[in-house]
Design an enzyme around this catalytic site. Sequence first.
Site, mmCIF file in Angstrom:
data_model
loop_
_atom_site.group_PDB
_atom_site.id
_atom_site.type_symbol
_atom_site.label_atom_id
_atom_site.label_comp_id
_atom_site.label_asym_id
_atom_site.label_seq_id
_atom_site.Cartn_x
_atom_site.Cartn_y
_atom_site.Cartn_z
ATOM 1 N N LEU A 109 0.847 -1.191 0.000
ATOM 2 C CA LEU A 109 0.000 0.000 0.000
ATOM 3 C C LEU A 109 0.886 1.247 0.000
ATOM 4 O O LEU A 109 2.068 1.164 0.366
ATOM 5 C CB LEU A 109 -0.880 -0.015 1.255
ATOM 6 C CG LEU A 109 -1.939 -1.122 1.283
ATOM 7 C CD1 LEU A 109 -2.580 -1.204 2.666
ATOM 8 C CD2 LEU A 109 -3.009 -0.857 0.231
ATOM 9 N N PRO A 110 0.319 2.409 -0.358
ATOM 10 C CA PRO A 110 1.125 3.629 -0.302
ATOM 11 C C PRO A 110 1.611 3.897 1.124
ATOM 12 O O PRO A 110 0.982 3.452 2.096
ATOM 13 C CB PRO A 110 0.140 4.722 -0.744
ATOM 14 C CG PRO A 110 -0.920 4.006 -1.513
ATOM 15 C CD PRO A 110 -1.034 2.645 -0.902
ATOM 16 N N ALA A 111 2.726 4.595 1.228
ATOM 17 C CA ALA A 111 3.310 5.019 2.520
ATOM 18 C C ALA A 111 3.775 3.853 3.377
ATOM 19 O O ALA A 111 3.785 3.943 4.596
ATOM 20 C CB ALA A 111 2.329 5.890 3.301
ATOM 21 N N ARG A 112 4.144 2.757 2.740
ATOM 22 C CA ARG A 112 4.676 1.617 3.511
ATOM 23 C C ARG A 112 6.195 1.565 3.423
ATOM 24 O O ARG A 112 6.820 0.525 3.664
ATOM 25 C CB ARG A 112 4.074 0.304 3.010
ATOM 26 C CG ARG A 112 2.860 -0.188 3.784
ATOM 27 C CD ARG A 112 1.787 0.815 3.886
ATOM 28 N NE ARG A 112 0.662 0.364 4.728
ATOM 29 C CZ ARG A 112 -0.421 1.085 4.939
ATOM 30 N NH1 ARG A 112 -0.541 2.287 4.405
ATOM 31 N NH2 ARG A 112 -1.403 0.626 5.696
ATOM 32 N N GLY A 113 6.805 2.648 2.997
ATOM 33 C CA GLY A 113 8.273 2.727 2.968
ATOM 34 C C GLY A 113 8.898 2.036 1.763
ATOM 35 O O GLY A 113 10.105 1.758 1.772
ATOM 36 N N ARG A 161 -6.854 8.079 -0.700
ATOM 37 C CA ARG A 161 -6.161 7.299 -1.738
ATOM 38 C C ARG A 161 -5.772 5.923 -1.165
ATOM 39 O O ARG A 161 -5.974 4.884 -1.795
ATOM 40 C CB ARG A 161 -4.905 8.038 -2.202
ATOM 41 C CG ARG A 161 -4.182 7.274 -3.295
ATOM 42 C CD ARG A 161 -2.739 7.733 -3.531
ATOM 43 N NE ARG A 161 -2.599 9.084 -4.009
ATOM 44 C CZ ARG A 161 -1.417 9.590 -4.406
ATOM 45 N NH1 ARG A 161 -0.322 8.849 -4.381
ATOM 46 N NH2 ARG A 161 -1.330 10.828 -4.815
ATOM 47 N N SER A 206 9.582 3.125 -1.292
ATOM 48 C CA SER A 206 10.624 3.888 -1.994
ATOM 49 C C SER A 206 11.897 3.985 -1.148
ATOM 50 O O SER A 206 13.008 3.965 -1.682
ATOM 51 C CB SER A 206 10.122 5.281 -2.359
ATOM 52 O OG SER A 206 9.070 5.120 -3.284
ATOM 53 N N HIS A 211 41.464 3.277 6.942
ATOM 54 C CA HIS A 211 42.522 3.696 6.014
ATOM 55 C C HIS A 211 41.910 4.232 4.721
ATOM 56 O O HIS A 211 40.709 4.076 4.499
ATOM 57 C CB HIS A 211 43.430 2.496 5.722
ATOM 58 C CG HIS A 211 43.926 1.860 6.981
ATOM 59 N ND1 HIS A 211 45.154 2.132 7.522
ATOM 60 C CD2 HIS A 211 43.316 0.994 7.840
ATOM 61 C CE1 HIS A 211 45.302 1.450 8.653
ATOM 62 N NE2 HIS A 211 44.196 0.756 8.862
ATOM 63 N N ARG A 234 40.272 8.534 8.593
ATOM 64 C CA ARG A 234 41.516 7.762 8.459
ATOM 65 C C ARG A 234 42.258 7.878 9.794
ATOM 66 O O ARG A 234 42.005 8.807 10.569
ATOM 67 C CB ARG A 234 42.389 8.341 7.343
ATOM 68 C CG ARG A 234 41.804 8.098 5.961
ATOM 69 C CD ARG A 234 42.579 8.855 4.901
ATOM 70 N NE ARG A 234 43.937 8.330 4.714
ATOM 71 C CZ ARG A 234 44.821 8.859 3.867
ATOM 72 N NH1 ARG A 234 44.495 9.923 3.149
ATOM 73 N NH2 ARG A 234 46.024 8.329 3.737
ATOM 74 N N HIS A 235 43.164 6.960 10.042
ATOM 75 C CA HIS A 235 44.006 7.042 11.243
ATOM 76 C C HIS A 235 44.796 8.357 11.221
ATOM 77 O O HIS A 235 44.923 9.009 10.166
ATOM 78 C CB HIS A 235 44.996 5.865 11.229
ATOM 79 C CG HIS A 235 45.755 5.798 9.938
ATOM 80 N ND1 HIS A 235 46.855 6.589 9.687
ATOM 81 C CD2 HIS A 235 45.537 5.084 8.806
ATOM 82 C CE1 HIS A 235 47.291 6.345 8.459
ATOM 83 N NE2 HIS A 235 46.499 5.439 7.900
ATOM 84 N N ARG A 240 48.619 2.020 13.499
ATOM 85 C CA ARG A 240 48.286 3.441 13.354
ATOM 86 C C ARG A 240 46.797 3.713 13.601
ATOM 87 O O ARG A 240 46.437 4.804 14.063
ATOM 88 C CB ARG A 240 48.732 3.952 11.970
ATOM 89 C CG ARG A 240 48.220 3.135 10.767
ATOM 90 C CD ARG A 240 49.034 3.516 9.527
ATOM 91 N NE ARG A 240 48.569 2.957 8.254
ATOM 92 C CZ ARG A 240 48.862 1.749 7.802
ATOM 93 N NH1 ARG A 240 49.563 0.903 8.544
ATOM 94 N NH2 ARG A 240 48.452 1.362 6.603
HETATM 95 O O1 F6P Z 1 49.238 6.025 1.458
HETATM 96 C C1 F6P Z 1 48.325 5.570 2.366
HETATM 97 C C2 F6P Z 1 47.499 4.422 1.821
HETATM 98 O O2 F6P Z 1 46.515 4.119 2.780
HETATM 99 C C3 F6P Z 1 48.291 3.163 1.459
HETATM 100 O O3 F6P Z 1 48.586 2.318 2.529
HETATM 101 C C4 F6P Z 1 47.429 2.541 0.399
HETATM 102 O O4 F6P Z 1 48.088 1.581 -0.399
HETATM 103 C C5 F6P Z 1 47.001 3.760 -0.357
HETATM 104 O O5 F6P Z 1 46.833 4.792 0.582
HETATM 105 C C6 F6P Z 1 45.720 3.550 -1.118
HETATM 106 O O6 F6P Z 1 45.412 4.646 -1.943
HETATM 107 P P1 F6P Z 1 45.322 4.434 -3.542
HETATM 108 O O7 F6P Z 1 44.334 3.366 -3.786
HETATM 109 O O8 F6P Z 1 44.865 5.762 -4.079
HETATM 110 O O9 F6P Z 1 46.676 4.046 -4.029
#
Ligand code: F6P
Length: 592
Positions: free
Chosen positions: A137-141, A284, A143, A535, A347-348, A444
């Site tokens: 039914l309409p409005a059942r999420g 509706r 989309s 990473h 990222r770290h 890291r």
């Molecule tokens: O330089 C950092 C880093 O995380 C690497 O360890 C890795 O291989 C690279 O970036 C990945 O980036 P790209 O896919 O753009 O080479």
Amino acid sequence: MGQAYSCITCFPSSSSKDPSQSQIPDLEMNDSGSPTFLPLSPCATPTTTTTTTSTPNSVARIPANLLNHTLDQPTQWLQLSPEISYNHNYSPLEMALSRQHRGSGFDVPGAVHSVTTPRLDKEMQGDAKLVIIMVGLPARGKSYIVKKLRRYLNWLQYETKVFNVGNLRRECESEHEQSAKFFDPDNAELKKIRDKLALDVLENLIRWLKEGGRVAIHDATNSTIERRALLLKRLRQEPQIRVLLLESLCTDDRILERNFRLKLLGPDYRNRPAADALADFKSRVANYEKAYQPIGDWEEERDIQYCKLINVGKKVIACNISGYLTGQCVFYLMNFNLADRQIFLTRHGQSTDNVTGRIGGDADLSPSGRKYAEALSKFIKEQRVQFALDLVHEQHEREEIWKSKGLEPLEKTDGSRTPEELMKAKAESICNSQFIVWTSMLKRAMSTAAYFDPDEYDIKHIRFLNEINASICEGMTYEEISNVYPDEYNLRKQNKLFYRYPGIGGESYMDVIHRTQSMIIELERMSQSCLIITHRVVMRILLGYLTDMSQKEMPHMDVPMHTVFEVRPKPYGNEILKWRYIEHLDKFVQDH
Ligand code: F6P
């Protein structure tokens, strides 16, 4: 608090014909206008698309008299030529066995390679293409669900597109009256127009699949058996296409009322007075309800594969699921929730290898990286408080909108506390709810989480979040790679997504997508806020999913160091905020 999930699965009945084929049974309308099914041809070609080392001459087919065979009888049937065997009329058992021989549609882009021959290419009809027909039914999420599913499948590299019937209806708006009357099931003339719109959209969708698309989603109510039979009958003419019916049901009045009100802000109603629009929309829905036939016996008797989602995945019923891809869809759909939360990704902090430009490795943080780690823990704490305040503020604003439009408040109070007290309590509860920190298992990343108090945060180190393994290139700079392995360097430039570093353990972006698939499922399943410290490649991949970025752009996404991305899931999509750490000011500023 996690949700309670339940799942009921129902497998193809043992008496079924060939479930992989019978998802699109042969349909005819009988005299009374309701659909009847013709029996399936027993020699329908079995469906598979997975790795097999068969060549035409080694395709061993199962003889019709298999059941009469004993092991000491001569097995000359194994040498049957493919021509003879392909013309055979197979029993259901033969077809099932034959399907096993060819595999079961197991197909993972970048990870599974199907060995085919020109002949198999021509004859194989595995779940190469999938059409998902939405029901509800309409409005059942619906989309909301299809948008998420499309994003997930595209992220997994199955090219997926949504075909929305409502959009075509709105395009033809001048031709047809669009009020609740248009949806009256007793008006044969208007029903014909609605069916035609649904079939026109189906034609577009089939055309798109033939041009190379993989999964197409027919987004409409498709709420009667007659309508579904109409669509299935057309799809049966396309032997490469398999079908999944996906129904969304909602029994939770609070979710329903919220969905109804969201419709008032949507394209059909945004320019109409709220009370009038709400009344029209409810009428509706009532029109649809009069004729609504949920998926059930009719589909089961015909072994049509279907999945029912009740209250946005709180309860899932799956029946006859027989393909790899459809199995993936159902698993995904079982794992999401609507909780308000924050997902942070970073990222770290800078590592000593980052300072010298070396990739991979397992170096620890540089002094600058350590400073970032310390600032990060303070920043996340502040942002948690800010989020709680923002949510309460947004809710207050929404209520003001309803009030100004003459509608009842959506969040009702019991009168024991003032609205301000309630808001404060809500903000406190959001602030104090559980918060999860995930890092990779590399030094890291773990060191970047060192300033988060494990008594306050649920901290996990996860291997799936490790950086791409560059194998023979680990520890080198990009310049060294281009000098020592110029061909590899160029190959990667040409196709970064699929390029796999040579050598033991070497990975491609696609490999990293597959190992982070379980992280995405877990992210969708859990309702708590979290911070992911990982990473560059993993960040691109996770953000690629969360921001719905194309696979072409994703491997080149700019994800600078010392930057936090904050994702806030919303009913209409994810909201993304970006924060940059300014080291000399020791503070984060928002990047627009
Ligand atoms: O330089 C950092 C880093 O995380 C690497 O360890 C890795 O291989 C690279 O970036 C990945 O980036 P790209 O896919 O753009 O080479």
